[in-house]
Design an enzyme around this catalytic site. Sequence first.
Site, short mmCIF file in Angstrom:
data_model
loop_
_atom_site.label_atom_id
_atom_site.label_comp_id
_atom_site.label_asym_id
_atom_site.label_seq_id
_atom_site.Cartn_x
_atom_site.Cartn_y
_atom_site.Cartn_z
N SER A 28 -35.24 16.99 -14.84
CA SER A 28 -35.42 18.22 -14.05
C SER A 28 -35.03 18.08 -12.58
CB SER A 28 -36.87 18.69 -14.13
OG SER A 28 -37.11 19.29 -15.38
N LYS A 61 -32.53 20.48 -11.14
CA LYS A 61 -32.86 21.78 -10.54
C LYS A 61 -32.70 21.78 -9.01
CE LYS A 61 -36.02 23.12 -14.28
NZ LYS A 61 -36.37 21.92 -15.07
N SER A 104 -41.15 23.60 -12.56
CA SER A 104 -40.01 23.07 -13.30
C SER A 104 -39.71 23.91 -14.54
CB SER A 104 -40.27 21.60 -13.70
OG SER A 104 -39.06 20.93 -13.91
#
Length: 420
Positions: free
Chosen positions: A59, A62, A114
């Site tokens: 993640s 991101k 997330s």
Amino acid sequence: MKKILIFLIVLFIVIGQITPIYAITQKPEIVGPTAVLMDFTTGQVLYDKNMHKRMYPASTTKILTAIIAIERGNLNDIVTASDNVTKIDGNSIYLSPGEKLTLEQLLYAIMLESANDAAIAIAEYIGGSVENFAKIMNEKAKEIGAHDSHFVNPNGLPDENHYSTPYDMALIARYAMQNPEFRKIVTTIHYQIPPTNKFEKVRDLWLSNRLIKPSSFHYEGADGVKTGYTVAAGQVLVASATRDGHRLISVIMGDQGTNIWTDTIKLLDYGFQNFTLVKKTEKGEVVTYIDLGKSHFKLPLIAKEDFYYEVPKGQENSIEAQIILNKNIKAPINKGETLGYIKYTLNEKEIGTNPLIAAESVYKNFWGNYYMEVQSSEVKNIIYTNPVKFISGTAILGIAFILWRRRKIRNRKKYIFSKY
């Protein structure tokens, strides 16, 4: 007894005048297989453990998704979720097809919770599709300098063609952290999304970064950036911390359990305890003057950029600067024209350069005098002209005019007499 006392006093005085010598502490032992510690201001690498090894970013992907959305979108834009938001695994804020949120709300969702579904909504809004957004991600990564990364989705779910390295992720984080809106988002501990057209309750979003929020791993000065985890990637953490204006970025990929937090703290401590960020030159600072012509007209040269460098503690005054000027500098000179550079060295090793540019435009008139077009009050300059040249030049012009005038009168008289 008096002799001993006098000796001790003298000893303390001598010791007090000696510059302290700092020893670099031993590099920390990191459990994770890959790691890097980077200075935010300069991009210098202070610690490296397999920093160019390709790993799954999970993640932390991101970070790139968010900064692209901030740059290409408007925070108040209304984003409508498509059917694809329900077809994604992992963390979610349970978006519904047709649900409307602002781009800002979705950014908080991906960076705090997330949320993978929110990342899909952002990608489709900014790029038109996940595939097109992935192309934008890869273009942006290359622009930033992350040449050993490749992205196929906006959320970091595992894919063999979705990878990065600790070094590349540090570059991406360093770039993103220059944006004030991004910094605001990644330091927010709690955020609320009000009810929407498809969801009747308030969504509470909580930051997962234990370095920032109250926890046993809270770190003084922590101000970013993103956690990540998948079974394939293991624990991933891109962190940032700032103390006394000195910001460091650490990246650990492929760690396990709570090692990710203790390893990150070790890295940040190592950087703050052993290195100092030195500002050697300030942008716009008058560094030197150059003499133009025999009149010694002085043109100030200023530094084009700030120059910072991270040095081991105790070597703050060890950076040397050498001014190197272009040959045969002549007017006209345009403001901002590069006329030389500063060469910086540390322990006889070159560590960087900084262009020297003209503070103002300079011209040379008919009589050989130099003059400046001063457009800025920031540069104080003593303008030197050649009064002898000026007076003699004016005299020559005056004499030439008188001779021309006398000749014209003489010719006119000849003409008049010739008629009679």
